[in-house]
Design a protein around this motif. Structure first.
Motif, mmCIF file in Angstrom:
data_model
loop_
_atom_site.group_PDB
_atom_site.id
_atom_site.type_symbol
_atom_site.label_atom_id
_atom_site.label_comp_id
_atom_site.label_asym_id
_atom_site.label_seq_id
_atom_site.Cartn_x
_atom_site.Cartn_y
_atom_site.Cartn_z
ATOM 1 N N GLY A 149 49.025 124.866 8.189
ATOM 2 C CA GLY A 149 50.446 125.010 8.535
ATOM 3 C C GLY A 149 51.358 124.360 7.511
ATOM 4 O O GLY A 149 52.435 124.882 7.211
ATOM 5 N N GLU A 150 50.913 123.250 6.950
ATOM 6 C CA GLU A 150 51.726 122.576 5.926
ATOM 7 C C GLU A 150 51.918 123.485 4.708
ATOM 8 O O GLU A 150 52.984 123.506 4.103
ATOM 9 C CB GLU A 150 51.075 121.255 5.487
ATOM 10 C CG GLU A 150 51.095 120.145 6.539
ATOM 11 C CD GLU A 150 52.509 119.674 6.893
ATOM 12 O OE1 GLU A 150 53.437 119.904 6.094
ATOM 13 O OE2 GLU A 150 52.664 119.098 7.987
ATOM 14 N N ASP A 151 50.839 124.222 4.347
ATOM 15 C CA ASP A 151 50.967 125.170 3.236
ATOM 16 C C ASP A 151 52.015 126.233 3.572
ATOM 17 O O ASP A 151 52.786 126.653 2.711
ATOM 18 C CB ASP A 151 49.615 125.862 2.951
ATOM 19 C CG ASP A 151 48.596 124.890 2.371
ATOM 20 O OD1 ASP A 151 49.014 123.823 1.880
ATOM 21 O OD2 ASP A 151 47.390 125.203 2.422
ATOM 22 N N LYS A 152 52.002 126.686 4.822
ATOM 23 C CA LYS A 152 52.975 127.691 5.252
ATOM 24 C C LYS A 152 54.387 127.118 5.180
ATOM 25 O O LYS A 152 55.311 127.760 4.667
ATOM 26 C CB LYS A 152 52.621 128.138 6.684
ATOM 27 C CG LYS A 152 53.476 129.226 7.288
ATOM 28 C CD LYS A 152 53.583 130.482 6.460
ATOM 29 C CE LYS A 152 52.372 131.376 6.507
ATOM 30 N NZ LYS A 152 52.542 132.640 5.754
ATOM 31 N N VAL A 153 54.538 125.897 5.655
ATOM 32 C CA VAL A 153 55.849 125.245 5.632
ATOM 33 C C VAL A 153 56.350 125.102 4.188
ATOM 34 O O VAL A 153 57.521 125.334 3.896
ATOM 35 C CB VAL A 153 55.779 123.878 6.352
ATOM 36 C CG1 VAL A 153 57.008 123.032 6.049
ATOM 37 C CG2 VAL A 153 55.639 124.081 7.862
ATOM 38 N N ASP A 154 55.431 124.777 3.274
ATOM 39 C CA ASP A 154 55.823 124.680 1.859
ATOM 40 C C ASP A 154 56.387 126.004 1.339
ATOM 41 O O ASP A 154 57.408 126.027 0.664
ATOM 42 C CB ASP A 154 54.617 124.280 0.989
ATOM 43 C CG ASP A 154 54.262 122.804 1.163
ATOM 44 O OD1 ASP A 154 55.129 122.044 1.655
ATOM 45 O OD2 ASP A 154 53.130 122.417 0.815
ATOM 46 N N ILE B 87 57.675 128.360 3.087
ATOM 47 C CA ILE B 87 58.953 128.637 3.771
ATOM 48 C C ILE B 87 60.082 127.920 3.027
ATOM 49 O O ILE B 87 61.135 128.499 2.749
ATOM 50 C CB ILE B 87 58.895 128.198 5.251
ATOM 51 C CG1 ILE B 87 57.938 129.109 6.036
ATOM 52 C CG2 ILE B 87 60.290 128.232 5.887
ATOM 53 C CD1 ILE B 87 57.591 128.616 7.431
ATOM 54 N N HIS B 88 59.828 126.673 2.668
ATOM 55 C CA HIS B 88 60.839 125.935 1.910
ATOM 56 C C HIS B 88 61.081 126.568 0.545
ATOM 57 O O HIS B 88 62.215 126.672 0.086
ATOM 58 C CB HIS B 88 60.423 124.467 1.768
ATOM 59 C CG HIS B 88 60.634 123.687 3.035
ATOM 60 N ND1 HIS B 88 59.873 122.612 3.399
ATOM 61 C CD2 HIS B 88 61.535 123.853 4.041
ATOM 62 C CE1 HIS B 88 60.292 122.144 4.572
ATOM 63 N NE2 HIS B 88 61.293 122.881 4.977
ATOM 64 N N GLN B 89 59.984 127.035 -0.102
ATOM 65 C CA GLN B 89 60.132 127.712 -1.399
ATOM 66 C C GLN B 89 61.006 128.956 -1.299
ATOM 67 O O GLN B 89 61.706 129.313 -2.245
ATOM 68 C CB GLN B 89 58.772 128.157 -1.930
ATOM 69 C CG GLN B 89 57.999 127.098 -2.707
ATOM 70 C CD GLN B 89 56.541 127.534 -2.864
ATOM 71 O OE1 GLN B 89 56.254 128.716 -3.027
ATOM 72 N NE2 GLN B 89 55.639 126.574 -2.792
ATOM 73 N N SER B 90 60.907 129.645 -0.172
ATOM 74 C CA SER B 90 61.650 130.907 -0.033
ATOM 75 C C SER B 90 63.157 130.662 -0.058
ATOM 76 O O SER B 90 63.928 131.548 -0.377
ATOM 77 C CB SER B 90 61.266 131.606 1.273
ATOM 78 O OG SER B 90 61.916 130.975 2.377
ATOM 79 N N ILE C 123 54.614 126.448 13.686
ATOM 80 C CA ILE C 123 55.415 126.271 12.462
ATOM 81 C C ILE C 123 56.631 125.392 12.766
ATOM 82 O O ILE C 123 56.940 124.455 12.021
ATOM 83 C CB ILE C 123 55.862 127.641 11.896
ATOM 84 C CG1 ILE C 123 54.648 128.454 11.442
ATOM 85 C CG2 ILE C 123 56.846 127.464 10.744
ATOM 86 C CD1 ILE C 123 54.963 129.903 11.074
ATOM 87 N N GLY C 124 57.293 125.698 13.885
ATOM 88 C CA GLY C 124 58.491 124.933 14.263
ATOM 89 C C GLY C 124 58.175 123.469 14.536
ATOM 90 O O GLY C 124 58.930 122.574 14.165
ATOM 91 N N ARG D 113 58.575 117.193 10.223
ATOM 92 C CA ARG D 113 58.915 116.878 8.849
ATOM 93 C C ARG D 113 60.408 116.618 8.675
ATOM 94 O O ARG D 113 60.846 116.282 7.578
ATOM 95 C CB ARG D 113 58.521 118.064 7.966
ATOM 96 C CG ARG D 113 57.665 117.682 6.776
ATOM 97 C CD ARG D 113 57.711 118.825 5.784
ATOM 98 N NE ARG D 113 56.374 119.284 5.465
ATOM 99 C CZ ARG D 113 56.107 120.095 4.451
ATOM 100 N NH1 ARG D 113 57.069 120.562 3.691
ATOM 101 N NH2 ARG D 113 54.879 120.461 4.212
ATOM 102 N N GLY D 114 61.171 116.872 9.738
ATOM 103 C CA GLY D 114 62.619 116.683 9.648
ATOM 104 C C GLY D 114 63.305 117.762 8.830
ATOM 105 O O GLY D 114 64.379 117.533 8.264
ATOM 106 N N SER D 115 62.670 118.957 8.782
ATOM 107 C CA SER D 115 63.244 120.051 7.989
ATOM 108 C C SER D 115 64.499 120.626 8.648
ATOM 109 O O SER D 115 64.656 120.560 9.872
ATOM 110 C CB SER D 115 62.194 121.146 7.825
ATOM 111 O OG SER D 115 62.778 122.312 7.323
#
Lengths: 472, 241
Positions: free
Chosen positions: B190-195, B197-200, B216-217, B223-225
């Protein structure tokens, strides 16, 4: 002995070096595989063809194996049938003793790993030398293969330099050519002094008695031609009916495994040296190993597992393998194919976590060049593990109890609604600083890494009811 | 047209706004929506964990409730997969339940597929001026082959700037009970997915499964995103009545 995965995951996830090596290596494999596959316009057709050929072969495996045996024998080879790994080892050790051979040059064979060939040879005072560079690295570092195709995938260049410095007195270098030259020089001496060569087999062609072995370093060719004795070990599922099918299988295998149009070497081995030939082994043996395969064959639901051509593409694409790598599986075969093969080669009790080490995302099936329905097989195996767990346990296992309770609740809208309301009532007791925290089973694993969403004041059905009342 | 909503247990109990949004969208497109109160769960949690008897018990409840319904619409790729692909395998093919399961599977639709392929709609009239990306949930994409429809619908939302997610089809790591049994591995994936998402660069990540979005949420929040999750139905329902 029980193989477990869960106790191994936290160590590999927190191993920064491993994670740093793993990601770029796999990304590279994925990219080259995708590029190589995109070049083939009828890839899907080839996959289906290969799938069909394998399904047909497995439905008449005895017939094709006997044909292969006849053809190999007609070319002057000898064929040995081994029910178990132990039988195969007993034959190989016996033969080497009889011929008074000490050193054995080995090429990469996962079947050899499966039956623990190196350990057995060492135990019997022989000197087995791995001649595939990756396998040689693994042998020197006293590890097991990390990946079925690229066994030393997890090692960085620096780690290999350090290892060769320690084991082979190689001076420190940054030059890949210098590293491979060191290995080549050492391995050449072994090739020239080995009394026997042991190789694996990718495809055994029944029609012609040809054994096809792919490689990139030329070491298989040397193992199979320089020593006086060549022993090829082959899982019984590796037979294919016709030589023409090789055109399809070799294409699928090389592109899936390494993203190559073709491997650098494709060896077609037809028995020992013949009259008038100036090289090749004096004696050739084909050892056909069952080791649990006919049990898999007997099961129509799971039989397609045996169609695997060991390309390793499912490992590269698997989100679980991408994160935990190969060693965490604790088994010879890793990744999705390892997850389905291991419990079948042993038993549901011996590898109870393997079928569960998957998010069932289906990327393995999508990438598999012979279309093995790995996710569906995982589901079947999960069912078997649960059944055997319940059969063996004295009390109903907690998970089974929870599932029975869940099914009881979910099969009545009243019970289900009541429990939903109850959860909403107790929710306030779990809110800490505006966040839901439920650090207790079965939520503790969830809670450790992720926030739980707060439950709404009213369920959907309650709101729907209210809406309908308004409307009327 | 009249359809029957299978809202899924997770939407019913945890994310009711997804169910309400689905009804709003369908009503606006002139489709009447039934909701049968006998429904609960499709049986997937037990099925995916190898408890087929329990799964069968729950799936039976679904078959009873939908035996005589019209087309079934499901705002979830994975529950739609359970109903279309796996529930029919739980019963002997020639039994009454086996036949019923296959018959219902044939008239069961994942929401975005229903909108695009059955109704021929790519614009629901929604308006949302944000940067949005889309995560393909695995069952929906690989078992049902639905990846084009949700993208068409998102791009049909007025004001949306659609940003393709790098490796959008890579699993988020949820995997049902996998998320608890192998919690650390699930979270790492999931962390890879979150990364990505941030890249997008998107502010909102859309998917069509509340289970993936919950995972994901939950990671984003831990992470405080600033990135928020949004179910496809919630996005498509962003219109004024």
């Amino acid at each position: 002995m029980q193989l477990r995965i869960r106790p191994n995951t936290s160590a590999v996830l927190s191993d920064a070096t491993l994670q740093a090596n793993l990601k770029p290596a796999l990304e590279k494999s994925l990219l080259s595989r995708d590029r190589a596959v995109a070049e083939v316009s009828n890839w899907e057709e080839l996959r289906q063809h290969a799938h069909d050929v394998k399904a047909h072969t497995l439905s008449r495996l005895d017939h094709y194996l006997q044909e292969l045996e006849r053809k190999v024998m007609a070319q002057g080879g000898k064929v040995v049938w081994a029910d178990t790994g132990a039988e195969a080892l007993e034959f190989i050790v016996g033969l080497l003793q009889e011929r008074e051979i000490k050193k054995v040059a080995k090429s990469k064979t996962m079947l050899g790993e499966e039956i623990h060939l190196n350990e057995e040879l060492e135990r019997a005072q022989f000197d087995p030398v791995e001649t595939d560079l990756g396998e040689y690295i693994i042998q020197l570092s006293r590890e097991t293969p990390f990946h079925i195709v690229t066994p030393a995938l997890h090692k960085s260049k620096e780690e290999v330099v350090e290892l060769f410095g320690r084991e082979l007195d190689m001076p420190p270098t940054d030059d890949v050519e210098a590293i491979t030259a060191t290995a080549r020089a050492v391995l050449r001496r072994h090739f020239l002094t080995a009394g026997a060569g042991i190789t694996g087999v990718n495809f055994g062609v029944a029609e012609t008695g040809t054994l096809a072995v792919v490689e990139n370093e030329g070491n298989v060719r040397l193992c199979a031609s320089l020593p006086e004795v060549h022993i090829a070990i082959m899982g019984i599922e590796k037979v294919i009916p016709r030589a023409r099918d090789l055109a399809v299988f070799l294409k699928l295998l090389s592109r899936s495994a390494t993203g190559q149009k073709s491997t650098s070497y494709v060896n077609f081995i037809n028995g020992p040296r013949r009259e008038g030939e100036w090289d090749g082994p004096r004696e050739f043996y084909l050892v056909l190993v069952d080791n649990g395969r006919s049990r898999i064959l007997a099961d129509p639901e799971l039989r397609q597992t045996l169609a695997c051509i060991r390309c390793g593409a499912c490992l590269n694409v698997c989100p679980v393998y991408q994160r935990i790598g190969g060693h965490a599986y604790g088994s010879t075969y890793q990744g999705p194919i390892g997850a389905i093969l291991t419990p079948q080669l042993t038993s549901a009790e011996a590898a109870p976590e393997h079928p569960f080490a998957s998010s069932l995302c289906g990327a393995c099936y999508e990438t598999c060049p012979v279309k093995i329905e790995i996710p569906h097989i995982l589901l079947k195996l999960r069912e078997r593990v649960q059944r055997s767990r319940q059969r063996l346990a004295r009390h109903l296992p907690l998970e089974a109890w929870a599932m029975q309770f869940w099914a009881w609740a979910m099969s009545s809208p009243n019970r289900y609604g009541f429990l939903g309301n109850l959860m909403r009532r107790v929710q306030p007791y779990f809110v800490r600083k505006g966040r839901m925290r439920v650090p207790m089973p079965p939520f503790s694993g969830w809670d450790r890494y992720r926030d739980l969403p707060p439950l709404p004041e009213k369920s959907f059905r309650e709101q729907f009811r209210a809406l309908n009342k308004e409307g009327k | 047209m009249r359809v029957s909503l299978f809202v899924t247990c997770l939407v019913d109990q945890v994310f009711p706004q997804v169910g309400l949004s689905t009804i709003r969208i369908l009503n606006r497109l002139g489709v009447e929506v039934d909701f049968d109160e006998r429904q609960a769960c499709c049986g997937q949690p037990a099925f995916n964990s190898g408890h087929s008897d329990e799964s069968r018990t729950v799936a039976r409840g679904f078959l009873e409730a939908y035996a005589d319904s019209g087309p079934v619409v499901v705002p979830s790729g994975s529950c739609a997969t359970m109903l279309k692909v796996f529930v029919p395998t739980l019963f002997p093919p020639d039994s009454r339940e086996g036949r019923l399961a296959r018959e219902i599977a044939g008239r069961t639709y994942e929401l975005s597929d229903f909108l695009v392929s059955v109704l021929g709609v790519t614009r629901t009239g929604a308006r949302f001026e944000e940067d949005v990306t889309y995560h393909d949930s695995c069952h929906q994409l690989r078992e049902l082959g639905i990846g084009r429809q949700p993208r068409l619908l998102i791009q049909g939302v007025e004001g949306v700037r659609f940003l393709e997610l790098p490796n959008a089809a890579r699993c988020c790591g949820f995997g049902g009970t996998f998320s608890v049994k192998f919690a650390d591995v699930s979270a790492a994936i999931g962390e890879d997915k979150v990364d990505t998402i941030h890249q997008s660069g998107a502010r909102y990540v859309v998917a069509n499964d509340v289970s993936c979005l919950m995972h994901i949420g939950g990671l984003l929040q831990r992470r405080g995103s600033q990135v928020r999750t949004l179910h496809l139905a919630e996005l498509l329902a962003k219109f004024e009545e």
